[in-house]
Design an enzyme around this catalytic site. Structure first.
Site, PDB file in Angstrom:
ATOM      1  N   ALA A 174      38.954  42.265  43.609  1.00 60.14           N
ATOM      2  CA  ALA A 174      39.965  43.307  43.724  1.00 60.14           C
ATOM      3  C   ALA A 174      39.366  44.460  44.516  1.00 60.14           C
ATOM      4  O   ALA A 174      38.145  44.596  44.592  1.00 60.14           O
ATOM      5  CB  ALA A 174      40.336  43.786  42.327  1.00 60.14           C
TER       6      ALA A 174
ATOM      7  N   GLY B 214      38.530  38.854  41.461  1.00 64.94           N
ATOM      8  CA  GLY B 214      39.873  38.474  41.896  1.00 64.94           C
ATOM      9  C   GLY B 214      39.841  37.343  42.922  1.00 64.94           C
ATOM     10  O   GLY B 214      40.817  36.593  43.039  1.00 64.94           O
TER      11      GLY B 214
ATOM     12  N   GLU C 130      33.232  41.116  36.628  1.00 72.44           N
ATOM     13  CA  GLU C 130      34.042  42.226  36.108  1.00 72.44           C
ATOM     14  C   GLU C 130      33.341  43.038  35.019  1.00 72.44           C
ATOM     15  O   GLU C 130      33.463  44.258  34.971  1.00 72.44           O
ATOM     16  CB  GLU C 130      35.392  41.707  35.570  1.00 72.44           C
ATOM     17  CG  GLU C 130      36.433  41.474  36.658  1.00 72.44           C
ATOM     18  CD  GLU C 130      36.331  40.104  37.304  1.00 72.44           C
ATOM     19  OE1 GLU C 130      35.304  39.415  37.104  1.00 72.44           O
ATOM     20  OE2 GLU C 130      37.271  39.710  38.017  1.00 72.44           O
TER      21      GLU C 130
ATOM     22  N   GLU D   5      39.846  34.346  40.989  1.00 73.52           N
ATOM     23  CA  GLU D   5      41.161  34.232  40.340  1.00 73.52           C
ATOM     24  C   GLU D   5      42.224  33.713  41.310  1.00 73.52           C
ATOM     25  O   GLU D   5      43.104  32.958  40.910  1.00 73.52           O
ATOM     26  CB  GLU D   5      41.546  35.585  39.720  1.00 73.52           C
ATOM     27  CG  GLU D   5      40.640  35.916  38.526  1.00 73.52           C
ATOM     28  CD  GLU D   5      40.840  37.327  38.004  1.00 73.52           C
ATOM     29  OE1 GLU D   5      40.541  38.281  38.747  1.00 73.52           O
ATOM     30  OE2 GLU D   5      41.313  37.475  36.867  1.00 73.52           O
TER      31      GLU D   5
END
Ligand code: 3HC
Length: 703
Positions: free
Chosen positions: A63, A102, A125, A105
């Site tokens: 992210a 991310g 994370e 993900e």
């Protein structure tokens, strides 16, 4: 705004390409681009499969971290990833570089994954105080065994492509070019008539053993990740994956993520993420200054420090000439280096042939003349100004023109050292921390006449040898050790006021320091600081209690672990620290002799005294220009002094308390404790009274 997602259709296969330098972080523009693209592809009947790939050095590295500060804009992660997963034709992720957070993900929302052999998959994370928030906690345990998923998310350690294949996270690994390989894989799927394989529709792998595993991990995290929120929240989210259906689990993940993202822990860790990158940008230094080439490093002194520095260099494939005064010293130094590598070989983290390659890069010598070929020479001898000056005069005579002369002093005046050479512009402080081959921090000390390109070279070297280099200016102790002085002073004073060494250390450790300061002294040698204080006695306070406990231990030869006793005893095979009643009695006698009131400070008082004293000194360093930024101080302390990362460093921590609280705390100590030590730094006072913070001050300075 520049589009970061595009697509092209090749013979029935749509290749969606993400292009968002430098690391393809998944920001709002990328999410909007993915949304638009996957909606557009939905209506195209000639598309039989989709490949999702990135250009640049890496697949999506996570992210966009900056967005957590401002709030995640629409479209959100779930919406975009659901669109990808809902595709009616198979979607294949083509992964190269580092798929992180991310990035992993997104691959889990794709139906299949093909990886380049050099690719790595990681979920870092927790190191940002958050949990995978784009469905990772729900999809990963459906893609790989629960234990592997938990391990990846709790340790943050990336899986290499080969391991990811074994774990079932990827379907194929290629040594060749990734996009053609993924297109080939997609074509095979089409030929076989294989449809989408949606991760969310799979069962959690290993759900039957989940209860025991999650309980064990919870207990482990409570112990090893004290004071932290995110690790336990992560286990809660994984528990939801096991017990709830996918959509309910996703809601649990979202609500935990929202709480964590704005918590102090995550703000502190994000602050460090930026701060660790900011340290490379030096205000006033032009961005285009080229570093000097460093092809060979010379090191003077083959003791613990010199040997550790040599290891750092050869680990980065930089050849080293290692010089010492006697054959015996050299042999001992080389034997220690070999022993350290041997330990890594036994642990399996290094291959025997790598060890031999690294050792072969070290050329030992008794002759200073052997340093003539070095581009950078680092002096790492005993901390003594006269000795260091002698060595620098010799180095000046043998070093080639343009060679950089670095000193590994931890406290001394580098301007004085530079002054004995005819090339003060080439002299710089390179303060490594012991053990140098392990510790992350490198304090780079720019003396009065150090040339800008020498500073740039030192920063570049830090990056090459995988250290965090932080630039400081010259003063006693630079950033790190200067701030340690008042911190340690208060700890020492507390044991004279009736707290035991174990009470002082445990207060600091409970708060989050990796090790209490008195135990640190025992580990490093109580005599080290004591000898420095003897040399600087004329500059120190005339207070008879000032660092008196350390002095008393040294008078008795109880200088720490190496003597088997110091603040604590280190008996038995384990050499664990245990309280020493004799030391406690010694301190009580001395307190009586010095007429020190027995306040018996409690844990809160110990923490406040030590930390406020440290913060106050940090404010002085900022005013004096020794530290360039408050955030640099935070990097020094978290990378080199065991300060808990989740508290962001001393200056960030002060901001979270509110500078008014710190300032008023110092004024209160001024009344109850020795006023000579409790003078608020003018900068702290100014910021506290105007309702400002170190962060705000820094932003104004660097505008
Ligand atoms: N978001 C925003 N900016 C990022 C970023 C990210 N995820 N990752 C890197 N950057 C920026 C850096 O700040 C730096 O900017 P600067 O040049 O202005 O200083 C630039 O990209 C280059 O980064 P590095 O200097 O770190 O480059 P390296 O080549 O040394 O390392 C890397 C590359 C390994 C990708 C490293 O940058 C890295 O580890 N990045 C962070 C990865 C990460 O933590 N991802 C998880 C994010 S959280 C998440 O995904 C939540 C999700 O679950 C929803």
């Amino acid at each position: 705004m520049r589009e970061s997602v595009s697509y092209a259709i090749h013979d029935g296969i749509a290749v969606v390409t993400i292009d968002s330098p430098p690391v393809n972080a998944m920001d709002q523009t990328m999410r909007a681009g993915l949304k638009k693209t996957f909606i557009a592809l939905r209506g195209q009947s000639e598309v039989k499969a989709i490949v999702l790939a990135c250009v640049g050095k890496t697949f999506v590295a996570g992210a966009d971290i900056k967005e957590f500060d401002t709030g995640i804009a629409e479209p959100g992660y779930h919406e975009v990833l659901r669109l990808i997963e809902d595709s009616a034709v198979p979607v294949v992720a083509a992964v190269h570089g580092t798929a992180l957070g991310g990035g992993v993900e997104i691959t889990l929302a794709c139906h299949y994954r093909v990886a380049h052999a050099g690719a790595r998959f990681g979920l870092p994370e927790l190191s940002l105080g958050i949990i995978p928030g784009a469905g990772g906690t729900q999809r990963l345990p459906r893609a790989v065994a629960l234990e592997v998923a938990l391990d990846m998310m709790l340790t943050g350690k990336p899986l290499a492509a080969g391991k990811a294949l074994e774990a079932g996270l990827v379907d194929a690994v290629t040594e060749g070019e990734i996009v053609p390989a993924a297109i080939g894989f997609a074509r095979e799927l089409v030929q076989k008539g294989a449809g989408p394989r949606r991760t969310r529709e799979q069962a959690v792998k290993g759900a039957a053993q989940a209860g025991e595993l999650l309980t064990a991990k919870r207990a482990q995290m409570a112990k090893t990740m004290r004071n932290r929120l995110a690790p336990l929240a992560l286990i809660d989210a994984v528990q939801a994956a096991v017990t709830l259906d996918f959509d309910q689990g996703l809601q649990v993940e979202s609500s935990l993520s929202a709480q964590l993202e704005q918590a102090t822990e995550a703000r502190a860790l994000r602050h460090l993420f930026y701060a660790e990158r900011e340290v490379r940008k030096i205000p006033g230094l032009a961005r285009d200054i080229a570093p000097r080439a460093v092809a060979r490093v010379g090191i003077v002194g083959s003791g613990t420090m010199g040997g550790g520095i040599a290891m750092c260099c050869v680990n980065a494939a930089i050849p080293v000439t290692l010089v010492d005064a006697t054959q015996q010293n050299l042999e001992r130094g080389l034997a220690t280096i070999r022993k350290n590598y041997q330990r890594s070989v036994e642990r399996g983290s290094l291959k025997a042939e790598q060890m031999e390659q690294r050792l072969a890069l070290i050329t030992p010598s008794l002759d200073f003349g052997a340093l003539a070929q070095a581009d950078l020479i680092i002096e790492a001898v005993f901390e003594n100004l006269t000795l260091k000056k002698e060595i620098f005069a010799k180095l000046d005579a043998v070093a080639k023109p343009g060679a950089i002369l670095g000193t590994n002093t931890s406290t001394l005046d580098i301007d004085e050292i530079a002054a004995v050479t005819r090339r003060p512009q080439d002299v710089i402080g390179l303060h490594f921390f012991s053990p140098a081959n392990v510790m992350q921090l490198l304090e780079i000390v720019q003396a009065g006449r150090t040339a800008p390109d020498v500073v740039v070279t030192a920063l570049e070297l830090a990056k090459r040898i995988k250290k965090t280099g932080v630039v400081a200016k010259v003063c006693y102790g630079f950033i790190g050790n200067r701030m340690m002085d008042p911190y340690g002073r208060e700890a020492e004073r507390c044991v004279l006021e009736g707290a035991t060494p174990a009470e002082v250390d445990s207060a600091l450790e409970q708060w989050g320091m990796a090790m209490g300061i008195l135990a640190v002294y025992d580990m490093a040698g109580v005599d080290i600081g004591h000898l420095t204080r003897l040399e600087r006695a004329h500059l120190l306070p005339k207070d008879p209690s000032f660092y008196r406990p350390s002095a008393m231990l040294c008078e008795r030869g109880w200088i720490g672990q190496k003597a088997g006793r110091g603040y604590y005893r280190y008996d038995g095979a384990e050499r664990n620290r245990t309280p020493d009643p004799e030391v406690i009695a010694m301190l009580a006698d001395e307190a009586r002799r010095l007429d020190i009131p027995q306040r018996h400070p409690d844990a809160t008082e110990i923490q406040q005294r030590c930390l406020y004293a440290m913060i106050n000194e940090g404010a002085l360093l900022l005013e004096e220009g020794i530290a360039l930024r408050a955030s640099d101080i935070d990097v020094v302390y978290t990378a080199g002094y065991g300060f808990p990362r989740y508290r962001g460093g001393p200056m960030f921590y002060a901001d979270t308390l509110g500078l008014k609280t710190v300032y008023e705390g110092i004024l209160a100590f001024q009344k109850t404790l020795d006023p000579q030590y409790w003078q608020p730094a003018p900068l702290l006072k100014k910021l506290a009274l105007s309702g400002s913070s170190f962060a705000q001050w820094q932003a104004e300075q660097t505008k």
